[in-house]
Scaffold this motif. Structure first.
Motif, PDB file in Angstrom:
ATOM      1  N   LEU A  80     -18.038   3.135  -1.254  1.00 29.55           N
ATOM      2  CA  LEU A  80     -16.916   3.948  -1.741  1.00 29.55           C
ATOM      3  C   LEU A  80     -15.777   3.085  -2.285  1.00 29.55           C
ATOM      4  O   LEU A  80     -15.204   3.398  -3.317  1.00 29.55           O
ATOM      5  N   HIS A  88     -17.185   8.216  -7.358  1.00 27.78           N
ATOM      6  CA  HIS A  88     -16.462   8.051  -6.104  1.00 27.78           C
ATOM      7  C   HIS A  88     -16.203   9.393  -5.409  1.00 27.78           C
ATOM      8  O   HIS A  88     -16.453   9.549  -4.211  1.00 27.78           O
ATOM      9  N   ARG A  92     -17.661  10.511  -1.833  1.00 25.80           N
ATOM     10  CA  ARG A  92     -16.690  10.692  -0.744  1.00 25.80           C
ATOM     11  C   ARG A  92     -16.883  12.070  -0.092  1.00 25.80           C
ATOM     12  O   ARG A  92     -16.733  12.227   1.121  1.00 25.80           O
ATOM     13  N   GLY A 238     -15.245   0.754   9.865  1.00 26.47           N
ATOM     14  CA  GLY A 238     -14.817   1.581  10.989  1.00 26.47           C
ATOM     15  C   GLY A 238     -14.433   0.828  12.235  1.00 26.47           C
ATOM     16  O   GLY A 238     -13.830   1.407  13.126  1.00 26.47           O
ATOM     17  N   THR A 241     -11.283  -3.231  11.491  1.00 25.15           N
ATOM     18  CA  THR A 241      -9.895  -2.862  11.201  1.00 25.15           C
ATOM     19  C   THR A 241      -9.197  -2.318  12.455  1.00 25.15           C
ATOM     20  O   THR A 241      -8.121  -2.779  12.826  1.00 25.15           O
ATOM     21  N   MET A 278      -0.116   0.136  13.174  1.00 25.57           N
ATOM     22  CA  MET A 278      -0.884  -0.015  11.918  1.00 25.57           C
ATOM     23  C   MET A 278      -0.038  -0.792  10.906  1.00 25.57           C
ATOM     24  O   MET A 278      -0.511  -1.691  10.230  1.00 25.57           O
ATOM     25  N   MET A 287      -6.530  -5.180  -1.506  1.00 24.15           N
ATOM     26  CA  MET A 287      -7.597  -4.635  -2.346  1.00 24.15           C
ATOM     27  C   MET A 287      -7.234  -5.056  -3.770  1.00 24.15           C
ATOM     28  O   MET A 287      -6.067  -5.328  -4.050  1.00 24.15           O
ATOM     29  N   ARG A 289      -7.340  -4.119  -7.963  1.00 22.70           N
ATOM     30  CA  ARG A 289      -7.544  -3.110  -9.014  1.00 22.70           C
ATOM     31  C   ARG A 289      -7.599  -3.836 -10.361  1.00 22.70           C
ATOM     32  O   ARG A 289      -7.020  -4.917 -10.508  1.00 22.70           O
ATOM     33  N   ALA A 339      -0.775   0.908   5.341  1.00 16.52           N
ATOM     34  CA  ALA A 339      -1.887   0.113   5.876  1.00 16.52           C
ATOM     35  C   ALA A 339      -3.242   0.754   5.548  1.00 16.52           C
ATOM     36  O   ALA A 339      -4.259   0.074   5.503  1.00 16.52           O
ATOM     37  N   PHE A 340      -3.251   2.081   5.318  1.00 14.83           N
ATOM     38  CA  PHE A 340      -4.503   2.761   4.964  1.00 14.83           C
ATOM     39  C   PHE A 340      -4.682   2.857   3.456  1.00 14.83           C
ATOM     40  O   PHE A 340      -5.554   3.588   2.976  1.00 14.83           O
ATOM     41  N   GLY A 341      -3.873   2.132   2.695  1.00 14.68           N
ATOM     42  CA  GLY A 341      -3.947   2.227   1.245  1.00 14.68           C
ATOM     43  C   GLY A 341      -3.261   3.503   0.787  1.00 14.68           C
ATOM     44  O   GLY A 341      -2.561   4.172   1.564  1.00 14.68           O
ATOM     45  N   HIS A 345      -8.530   6.402  -2.850  1.00 21.57           N
ATOM     46  CA  HIS A 345      -9.342   5.594  -1.930  1.00 21.57           C
ATOM     47  C   HIS A 345      -8.741   5.525  -0.534  1.00 21.57           C
ATOM     48  O   HIS A 345      -9.261   4.805   0.330  1.00 21.57           O
ATOM     49  N   CYS A 347      -7.802   5.512   3.122  1.00 23.64           N
ATOM     50  CA  CYS A 347      -8.804   5.394   4.193  1.00 23.64           C
ATOM     51  C   CYS A 347      -9.365   6.732   4.689  1.00 23.64           C
ATOM     52  O   CYS A 347      -8.625   7.599   5.145  1.00 23.64           O
ATOM     53  N   GLY A 349     -11.209   6.992   7.297  1.00 20.63           N
ATOM     54  CA  GLY A 349     -11.252   6.986   8.765  1.00 20.63           C
ATOM     55  C   GLY A 349      -9.887   6.947   9.423  1.00 20.63           C
ATOM     56  O   GLY A 349      -9.777   6.669  10.620  1.00 20.63           O
TER      57      GLY A 349
HETATM   58  C1  HEM Z   1     -10.792   2.756   3.003  1.00 19.10           C
HETATM   59  C2  HEM Z   1      -7.683   0.600   6.018  1.00 19.10           C
HETATM   60  C3  HEM Z   1     -10.133   2.349   9.847  1.00 19.10           C
HETATM   61  C4  HEM Z   1     -13.534   3.982   6.861  1.00 19.10           C
HETATM   62  C5  HEM Z   1      -9.718   2.064   3.490  1.00 19.10           C
HETATM   63  C6  HEM Z   1      -8.665   1.486   2.678  1.00 19.10           C
HETATM   64  C7  HEM Z   1      -7.815   0.850   3.517  1.00 19.10           C
HETATM   65  C8  HEM Z   1      -8.297   1.055   4.871  1.00 19.10           C
HETATM   66  C9  HEM Z   1      -6.572   0.047   3.136  1.00 19.10           C
HETATM   67  C10 HEM Z   1      -8.475   1.646   1.180  1.00 19.10           C
HETATM   68  C11 HEM Z   1      -9.347   0.838   0.296  1.00 19.10           C
HETATM   69  C12 HEM Z   1      -8.937   0.944  -1.161  1.00 19.10           C
HETATM   70  O1  HEM Z   1      -7.781   1.201  -1.497  1.00 19.10           O
HETATM   71  O2  HEM Z   1      -9.798   0.715  -2.013  1.00 19.10           O
HETATM   72  C13 HEM Z   1      -8.075   0.900   7.305  1.00 19.10           C
HETATM   73  C14 HEM Z   1      -7.336   0.536   8.498  1.00 19.10           C
HETATM   74  C15 HEM Z   1      -8.024   1.033   9.569  1.00 19.10           C
HETATM   75  C16 HEM Z   1      -9.205   1.703   9.059  1.00 19.10           C
HETATM   76  C17 HEM Z   1      -6.027  -0.243   8.499  1.00 19.10           C
HETATM   77  C18 HEM Z   1      -7.737   0.943  11.047  1.00 19.10           C
HETATM   78  C19 HEM Z   1      -6.575   0.725  11.558  1.00 19.10           C
HETATM   79  C20 HEM Z   1     -11.237   2.993   9.375  1.00 19.10           C
HETATM   80  C21 HEM Z   1     -12.175   3.721  10.195  1.00 19.10           C
HETATM   81  C22 HEM Z   1     -13.140   4.166   9.367  1.00 19.10           C
HETATM   82  C23 HEM Z   1     -12.797   3.731   8.003  1.00 19.10           C
HETATM   83  C24 HEM Z   1     -12.082   3.930  11.703  1.00 19.10           C
HETATM   84  C25 HEM Z   1     -14.301   4.996   9.829  1.00 19.10           C
HETATM   85  C26 HEM Z   1     -15.460   4.960   9.433  1.00 19.10           C
HETATM   86  C27 HEM Z   1     -13.080   3.764   5.575  1.00 19.10           C
HETATM   87  C28 HEM Z   1     -13.840   4.126   4.389  1.00 19.10           C
HETATM   88  C29 HEM Z   1     -13.047   3.767   3.279  1.00 19.10           C
HETATM   89  C30 HEM Z   1     -11.822   3.205   3.804  1.00 19.10           C
HETATM   90  C31 HEM Z   1     -15.223   4.769   4.371  1.00 19.10           C
HETATM   91  C32 HEM Z   1     -13.373   3.942   1.805  1.00 19.10           C
HETATM   92  C33 HEM Z   1     -12.674   5.147   1.245  1.00 19.10           C
HETATM   93  C34 HEM Z   1     -12.785   5.256  -0.255  1.00 19.10           C
HETATM   94  O3  HEM Z   1     -12.835   4.251  -0.955  1.00 19.10           O
HETATM   95  O4  HEM Z   1     -12.816   6.393  -0.721  1.00 19.10           O
HETATM   96  N1  HEM Z   1      -9.458   1.798   4.834  1.00 19.10           N
HETATM   97  N2  HEM Z   1      -9.192   1.587   7.679  1.00 19.10           N
HETATM   98  N3  HEM Z   1     -11.630   3.030   8.060  1.00 19.10           N
HETATM   99  N4  HEM Z   1     -11.877   3.225   5.190  1.00 19.10           N
HETATM  100 FE1  HEM Z   1     -10.496   2.508   6.435  1.00 19.10          FE
END
Ligand code: HEM
Length: 398
Positions: A80, A88, A92, A238, A241, A278, A287, A289, A339-341, A345, A347, A349
């Motif tokens: 993803l 995408h 997703r 998952g 991070t 976080m 990441m 781009r 922190a999750f973006g 995209h 996050c 999770g």
């Molecule tokens: C995407 C951070 C936990 C699954 C992302 C992205 C970030 C991120 C920054 C964005 C990537 C982008 O912009 O291209 C984090 C942080 C976490 C965490 C800081 C914990 C504190 C998790 C967990 C899962 C997970 C628990 C569970 C499976 C994913 C997936 C994507 C993603 C599948 C891709 C989403 C997409 O591109 O559509 N995460 N993540 N993450 N994360 Fe997390």
């Protein structure tokens, strides 16, 4: 990056002096570096103009070449995070339901039970442990394997493979003598999940592995590479991070005892406090781009095809955005961190990660009478997903 002071010192310097910096490095193809919150959020949310697929993360050029030879793409995988619209969005959707807040809420009892199991483990270990190796690396791993429906025996294999994949720059974690060992790591992931897919096709169960193994996209079964990549991103993104946030969060609480005391007294802070951790840890360092057209940003000319690195920890300590950004404040407005973006995209999770961090500390804090560092914590050398490698502590639990 060896330790957090070096990293944040560098980001402070860039943010103040060259927030849109052109970087040339002997091992990496050149790229722009963004360090201000507003710029990172702006570029990160315009997913149709700034693409993920051409270059998703910074990988040394020699490794990119090896990946291109073997897989036809410098990214190696097509998960993803490596995709753009329209593919995408379609992919997703396959797991969206699983990660919605209401689905994640139904996991609360299981996450609480596992939190208790790990705090009990600390108690069984007596009065010292390596908080990272024994606890924070293991707890989120067990949760994600349980959601996927994989047995506990798979834990060691998954932990090693994930660390080898994300710890690519750290000689103590990488496979072989250099980053090229990453090719063998991908093969091992492949072998492991090929078996799981075959089994779940034959005998479906109520787990995420079954959803992935039998998913259809545009009315057709998902192709093998997409399926494999999906397993790898879920199993790896998952846990490393979330582990980093629990390990780095524990370190931050030890360094800010008044905040630990506050959280102990105020269970209502759980979600807020978890989100501040976080922000504080920001384990996804960057990441990349790729611009689809020319643009001007803070006086710099970015050309179509240029790559732009978004440094999330830099955004999350931007003083223009956060009052006293280097102060841990569990009562801070939790919505501002990225922190999750950000953007499409963002996050998948994030609700699961927040649940894990809050349940873990909710179990630990009331039982923790005292904790001290036994030795200096050690950092993983990594520019993609970073965190602690080791943190020996002494403690007293009730
Ligand atoms: C995407 C951070 C936990 C699954 C992302 C992205 C970030 C991120 C920054 C964005 C990537 C982008 O912009 O291209 C984090 C942080 C976490 C965490 C800081 C914990 C504190 C998790 C967990 C899962 C997970 C628990 C569970 C499976 C994913 C997936 C994507 C993603 C599948 C891709 C989403 C997409 O591109 O559509 N995460 N993540 N993450 N994360 Fe997390």
């Amino acid at each position: 990056m060896g330790n957090e002071q070096t990293m944040y010192g560098l980001f402070d310097h860039l943010r103040a002096n060259d927030p849109v910096a052109w970087v040339e490095h002997p091992e990496y193809r050149p790229f722009w570096s963004l360090s201000r919150h507003d710029d990172i959020k702006n570029i990160g949310s315009r997913n149709d103009e700034f693409l993920s697929a051409p270059r998703t993360v910074l990988i040394p050029e020699a490794f990119e070449q090896a990946l291109t030879e073997k897989f036809g793409t410098p990214n190696g995988l097509d998960t993803l995070i490596h995709m753009d619209r329209p593919k995408h969005l379609k992919l997703r959707k396959v797991t969206r339901e699983w990660f919605l807040p209401r689905s994640i809420e139904s996991l609360t009892a299981e996450v609480q039970a596992l939190s208790k199991e790990f705090v009990d483990k600390m108690e069984d270990m007596g009065d010292e442990c390596d908080f990272v190796k024994d606890i924070s690396l293991r707890f989120p791993l067990r949760i994600i394997l349980s959601i996927l429906g994989l047995p506990r025996e798979a834990e060691d294999t998954m932990l090693t493979l994930t660390q080898e994949m994300f710890g690519g720059q750290d000689p103590s974690l990488q496979r072989g003598d250099n980053e090229l060992g990453g090719l063998a790591v991908l093969n091992d992931f492949n072998d492991f999940f090929t078996e799981v897919i075959a089994e779940r096709k034959k005998t479906p169960q109520d787990d995420l592995a079954t959803v992935l193994a039998n998913a259809q996209v545009d009315g057709e079964p998902m192709n093998v590479l997409d399926q494999m990549s999906y397993f790898i991103i879920t199993a790896s993104a998952g846990h490393d991070t979330t582990s980093a946030v629990i390990g780095g969060g524990m370190k931050a609480l030890l360094e800010h005892p008044e905040q630990m005391a506050l959280w102990r007294q105020r269970p209502d802070l759980d979600i807020n406090a978890s989100k501040e951790l976080m922000r504080w840890v920001s384990p996804v360092r960057h990441m990349v781009r790729t611009a689809t057209s020319d643009l001007e940003l803070r006086g710099k000319h970015i050309k179509a095809g240029d790559n732009i690195a978004l440094w999330y920890p830099a955004a999350n300590r931007d003083p223009e955005h956060f009052d006293q950004p280097n102060r841990l404040d569990l009562q801070r407005d939790p919505k501002q961190h990225i922190a999750f973006g950000y953007g499409s995209h963002m996050c998948l999770g994030q609700h699961l990660a927040t649940l894990e961090v809050s349940c873990f500390f909710r179990e630990l804090l009331p039982r923790l009478k005292d904790m001290k560092f036994k030795d200096d914590p050690e950092w993983i050398k990594a520019i993609f997903v970073g965190g602690l490698k080791s943190m020996p502590v002494k403690y007293q639990l009730s």
